[in-house]
Structure formats: C-alpha cells, structure tokens
Design an enzyme around this catalytic site. Structure first.
Site, PDB file in Angstrom:
ATOM      1  N   HIS A 158      42.319  39.319  42.691  1.00 35.74           N
ATOM      2  CA  HIS A 158      41.337  39.221  41.607  1.00 35.74           C
ATOM      3  C   HIS A 158      40.115  38.468  42.112  1.00 35.74           C
ATOM      4  CE1 HIS A 158      43.364  35.311  41.511  1.00 35.74           C
ATOM      5  NE2 HIS A 158      42.260  34.836  40.962  1.00 35.74           N
TER       6      HIS A 158
ATOM      7  N   ASP B 205      37.338  35.540  40.496  1.00 36.42           N
ATOM      8  CA  ASP B 205      37.278  34.614  39.366  1.00 36.42           C
ATOM      9  C   ASP B 205      36.026  34.935  38.542  1.00 36.42           C
ATOM     10  OD1 ASP B 205      39.563  33.398  40.301  1.00 36.42           O
ATOM     11  OD2 ASP B 205      38.489  31.803  41.348  1.00 36.42           O
TER      12      ASP B 205
ATOM     13  N   HIS C  28      40.536  37.545  46.030  1.00 35.84           N
ATOM     14  CA  HIS C  28      41.569  36.701  46.636  1.00 35.84           C
ATOM     15  C   HIS C  28      42.902  36.880  45.919  1.00 35.84           C
ATOM     16  CE1 HIS C  28      39.618  34.403  43.427  1.00 35.84           C
ATOM     17  NE2 HIS C  28      40.724  33.685  43.305  1.00 35.84           N
TER      18      HIS C  28
ATOM     19  N   ARG D  38      54.869  26.360  46.668  1.00 35.97           N
ATOM     20  CA  ARG D  38      53.449  26.098  46.836  1.00 35.97           C
ATOM     21  C   ARG D  38      52.846  25.708  45.490  1.00 35.97           C
ATOM     22  NH1 ARG D  38      48.762  29.403  46.734  1.00 35.97           N
ATOM     23  NH2 ARG D  38      47.144  28.285  47.874  1.00 35.97           N
TER      24      ARG D  38
HETATM   25  C1  LIG Z   1      38.056  30.439  32.176  1.00 38.90           C
HETATM   26  C2  LIG Z   1      38.979  31.253  32.588  1.00 38.90           C
HETATM   27  C3  LIG Z   1      39.014  31.929  33.912  1.00 38.90           C
HETATM   28  C4  LIG Z   1      40.380  32.603  33.929  1.00 38.90           C
HETATM   29  C5  LIG Z   1      40.539  32.983  32.493  1.00 38.90           C
HETATM   30  C6  LIG Z   1      40.176  31.665  31.790  1.00 38.90           C
HETATM   31  O1  LIG Z   1      39.918  31.848  30.436  1.00 38.90           O
HETATM   32  C7  LIG Z   1      41.283  30.634  31.988  1.00 38.90           C
HETATM   33  C8  LIG Z   1      42.205  30.972  33.151  1.00 38.90           C
HETATM   34  C9  LIG Z   1      41.476  31.582  34.336  1.00 38.90           C
HETATM   35  C10 LIG Z   1      42.427  32.372  35.231  1.00 38.90           C
HETATM   36  C11 LIG Z   1      43.176  31.510  36.256  1.00 38.90           C
HETATM   37  C12 LIG Z   1      44.102  32.421  37.107  1.00 38.90           C
HETATM   38  C13 LIG Z   1      43.387  33.670  37.618  1.00 38.90           C
HETATM   39  C14 LIG Z   1      42.571  34.322  36.466  1.00 38.90           C
HETATM   40  C15 LIG Z   1      41.974  35.652  36.900  1.00 38.90           C
HETATM   41  C16 LIG Z   1      43.459  34.404  35.247  1.00 38.90           C
HETATM   42  O2  LIG Z   1      44.208  35.308  34.938  1.00 38.90           O
HETATM   43  O3  LIG Z   1      43.326  33.232  34.492  1.00 38.90           O
HETATM   44  C17 LIG Z   1      41.532  33.330  35.959  1.00 38.90           C
HETATM   45  C18 LIG Z   1      40.562  33.799  34.870  1.00 38.90           C
HETATM   46  C19 LIG Z   1      39.261  34.349  35.453  1.00 38.90           C
HETATM   47  O4  LIG Z   1      38.655  33.733  36.327  1.00 38.90           O
HETATM   48  O5  LIG Z   1      38.898  35.443  35.019  1.00 38.90           O
HETATM   49  O1  AKG Z   2      46.921  29.593  44.287  1.00 32.50           O
HETATM   50  C1  AKG Z   2      45.906  29.972  44.847  1.00 32.50           C
HETATM   51  O2  AKG Z   2      45.660  29.719  46.012  1.00 32.50           O
HETATM   52  C2  AKG Z   2      44.933  30.847  44.099  1.00 32.50           C
HETATM   53  C3  AKG Z   2      44.784  30.485  42.647  1.00 32.50           C
HETATM   54  C4  AKG Z   2      43.723  31.270  41.979  1.00 32.50           C
HETATM   55  O3  AKG Z   2      43.165  32.176  42.542  1.00 32.50           O
HETATM   56  C5  AKG Z   2      43.338  30.961  40.587  1.00 32.50           C
HETATM   57  O4  AKG Z   2      43.976  30.097  39.959  1.00 32.50           O
HETATM   58  O5  AKG Z   2      42.363  31.578  40.116  1.00 32.50           O
HETATM   59 FE   FE2 Z   3      41.415  32.887  41.461  1.00 32.13          FE
END
Ligand SMILES: C=C1C[C@]23C[C@@]1(O)CC[C@H]2[C@@]12CCC[C@@](C)(C(=O)O1)[C@H]2[C@@H]3C(=O)O
Ligand code: AKG
Ligand code: FE2
Length: 358
Positions: A232, A234, A289, A299
């Site tokens: 994905h 961010d 990533h 981890r």
């Molecule tokens: C602010 C945010 C980015 C995120 C979605 C969220 O509302 C809170 C969790 C974030 C996260 C963390 C893990 C990877 C990710 C893709 C997910 O599923 O939740 C990211 C979201 C994002 O960056 O789109």
């Molecule tokens: O665990 C990791 O190294 C990646 C975590 C991550 O990509 C995320 O929380 O958005």
């Molecule tokens: Fe991420």
C-alpha cells in the site's frame, strides 16, 4: 471547528472481521486463509531483475549541512529514507516499543475490549486495507487518533495514565520532526513556507493532525507464504516509522522490485505519502511498501501518520506549476482523500488526477 480524523469514516463503515482475530501464538500451521499467492496480490512475488543489486533507501544524517538536498533526492527516487540524528530521545523510542509490546502481549479477549468499530478509526483490529484482499494478513494493529485514554483504560486498568503520557510525548516529538522534514524536502525544490498558503496562515503546526498506528507481526510458521501488511501507499503527507530490531519492511521500486529496509538501531524510516506526492505535483513519489514476517522473531512497528487538518485543501504548490508543468491533481482535503482511499484503495490517486484536455 474542522471535522476531526476520528470522524472520517462515520457513514463509511468497513466490515472487518475483528472478532475472528486469531490467537496467533496457538497456530502451529499457516491456515489456508493466510496463504498468499501472486493471484492475491499482483506484486506478491515481484523479484528484482537482475536479482538484488544491494541498493537501499538512503540513511540521512539530519545534522549534515546538505540534508535538505539528500532528503529531496530520496523523495524523488525512492519516496522513502531513514534518518539519524533526528533529535527524538532514544529512551522515548524504547518506551513506545515497550508500550507496543505490552499491548499486543495482552490476552486477545482484553485487546478486543478496545476493538475498532466499523465506522471508527481508533482501536484494536486488522489494518483497514484488509477489506481489499481475499487473504488475511499475519498481523494485528492498534490505531490511535485523539486521546487514547478510554481505550487504554480498558486495556490496562492500572497503568493507563503512564502509557497515555508516553503516547502524548511521542506524538509531540513526531509532529515537530515531521514538519521539519517536510520543509527540508520542499526547500530542495525551492519552496518555502510563504509559498504554501495554508501553512503560512496557520503558524505553530495548527494545521496538522495525525494518527499513530501500532503494528505487531507475530512469529509465523510459513513466512514465505504469509503477508504481514499488504502492499500500500500511505494517505499521508509523511509517515515516520519506528521498527524494532527485526527486518520486515519492504519498499517497491519499478527497477529493483521489493527492497528490504534494514533496521538501523536508533534511526527512523520516513515514507512520502500520497498527499505529499500531490503537493509536490508528482515530483515526490509516494512509496509502495509492505511488511513481511518471519519464523523466529516477532516484529513491532509504530507508524506516525501525519497530515493536515481536515478543512485544508491540498493541491500542487503553485510554484511547482506552470503552463508546461500543469497541476497533476485537483485539490482535496485529507478527509476526502481518506474516504476515496477507503472506497477505491490503490486507484484513489488516479481518481483525483486531472486529465489533460486534448
Ligand atoms: C489516518 C489514517 C491513515 C490510515 C487510515 C487512517 O485513518 C488510520 C490508519 C492508517 C493505516 C495504517 C496501516 C496502513 C493503512 C493503509 C491502513 O489500513 O490504516 C493506513 C491508512 C492510510 O494511510 O491510508
Ligand atoms: O510495519 C511496517 O514496517 C509498515 C507499517 C505500515 O506501513 C503502516 O503502518 O502504514
Ligand atoms: Fe504504511
């Protein structure tokens, strides 16, 4: 008062099977629902060709006089870098790692007391992106937006206040660092605070908000077939990631395939997110990533996901736009973008891309 990150998915429920969260420690074999194949993720097996060149994301010393240009170069080529001499006390990194380990070490039933709701952002559960994949990810997460007090009280009836203090201090440090990194990166493009209207109008970081994502990747019986966190980008401006001493994070480059980011003690990983890609009019790459798992070591990682207040429209910086360099994206708030991402996932950026009139 702008809408807060906490409310972003109200009206956009995502069904995630939290209640089926397994007790990973009791699984001796990898269940079929956790076995990934290239069909489940087109890039699952994308190997470098020719194999591994040894190239890796740069490690940048923030005290170096040329740090801004080094950061700019890393944002353009990788969309990611590691940083040393970042000023975040080592003791605080150790504290947040301890908190994360302690949280995920709780019994599943206790963690589920703070389960994330279908329309919520905060709490315990699988990552939101899980809903886009047929296979399950070998990880558990805990998302914090706003005060973690209510959730932490459920998790640790005695110690919650100490843990809240750690989160508050960590977020404070991360906010300052994220802003410093953004301005250094923009400086490399000749862009300063005066060139970004919303930032120059709101001093003192009043325009920023963030989420903290704690991740745990348990020891896995068949790591080569499992996926910790699927590929994905961010949705942030920047993400600052702390990883414990176990490798697992990989970044993707078209010319290299998946490259593992080695843990460097005391350093932090920085990812360019989709909003920074938009702001830089496509000059900075938002890095694809993922996290892999392993057979012997659990981890932990802590991601500080940083973006603007919900009423701020992000669009390409005017200074980076010209009659020949047209704005690649229309303007979008973080809330709008998170909702687009929640519906369209990896198509979200292309949904807001401007199409050139022929
Ligand atoms: C602010 C945010 C980015 C995120 C979605 C969220 O509302 C809170 C969790 C974030 C996260 C963390 C893990 C990877 C990710 C893709 C997910 O599923 O939740 C990211 C979201 C994002 O960056 O789109
Ligand atoms: O665990 C990791 O190294 C990646 C975590 C991550 O990509 C995320 O929380 O958005
Ligand atoms: Fe991420």
């Amino acid at each position: 008062m702008p809408a807060m990150l906490t409310d972003v998915f109200r009206g956009h429920p995502i069904h995630l099977p939290h209640s089926h969260q397994p007790d990973f420690t009791s699984l001796r074999e990898l269940p079929d629902s956790y076995k990934w194949t290239p069909k489940d993720d087109l890039l699952f097996a994308a190997a470098p060709s020719p194999p591994a060149t040894g190239e890796n994301i740069p490690l940048i010393d923030l005290d170096h006089p040329d740090a801004a240009n080094q950061i700019g170069h890393a944002c353009r080529t990788w969309g990611a870098f590691q940083i040393a001499n970042h000023g975040v006390p080592l003791g605080l990194l150790q504290d947040i790692e301890f908190l994360t380990g302690s949280l995920f070490g709780l019994p599943v039933q206790r963690k589920l007391k703070a389960a994330r709701s279908e329309t919520g952002v905060s709490g315990y559960g699988v990552a939101r992106i899980a809903s886009f994949f047929n296979k399950k990810m070998w990880s558990e997460g805990f998302t914090i937006t706003g005060s973690p007090l209510n959730d932490f009280r459920k998790l640790w009836p005695q110690l919650h206040l100490n843990y809240c203090d750690i989160v508050e201090e960590y977020e404070e440090q991360m906010k300052k660092l994220a802003s410093k990194l953004m301005w250094l990166a923009l400086k490399s493009l000749g862009v300063s605070e005066e060139d970004v209207e919303w930032a120059s109008l709101n001093s003192d970081l009043n325009w920023a908000q963030a989420a903290l994502q704690l991740n745990h990747y348990p020891v896995c019986p068949e790591p080569d077939r499992a996926m910790g966190l699927a590929a994905h980008t961010d949705s942030t401006l920047l993400t600052i990631l702390y990883q414990n001493n176990t490798a697992g994070l990989q970044v993707f480059r078209d010319d290299l395939g998946w490259v593992t980011v080695p843990p460097v003690p005391g350093s932090l990983v920085v990812n360019v997110g989709d909003l920074f890609h938009i702001l830089s009019n496509g000059l900075f790459k938002s890095v694809l990533h993922r996290a892999r798992v392993n057979q012997t070591r659990a981890r932990l990682s802590v991601a500080f996901l940083w973006g603007p207040q919900s009423d701020i429209k992000i669009s390409p910086v005017p200074k980076l736009v010209s009659p020949v360099e047209l704005p690649l994206y229309r303007s979008v708030t973080w809330t709008e973008y998170l909702r687009t991402k929640a519906t369209h996932f990896n198509k979200a950026l292309s949904m807001i891309r401007n199409h050139r009139e022929e």
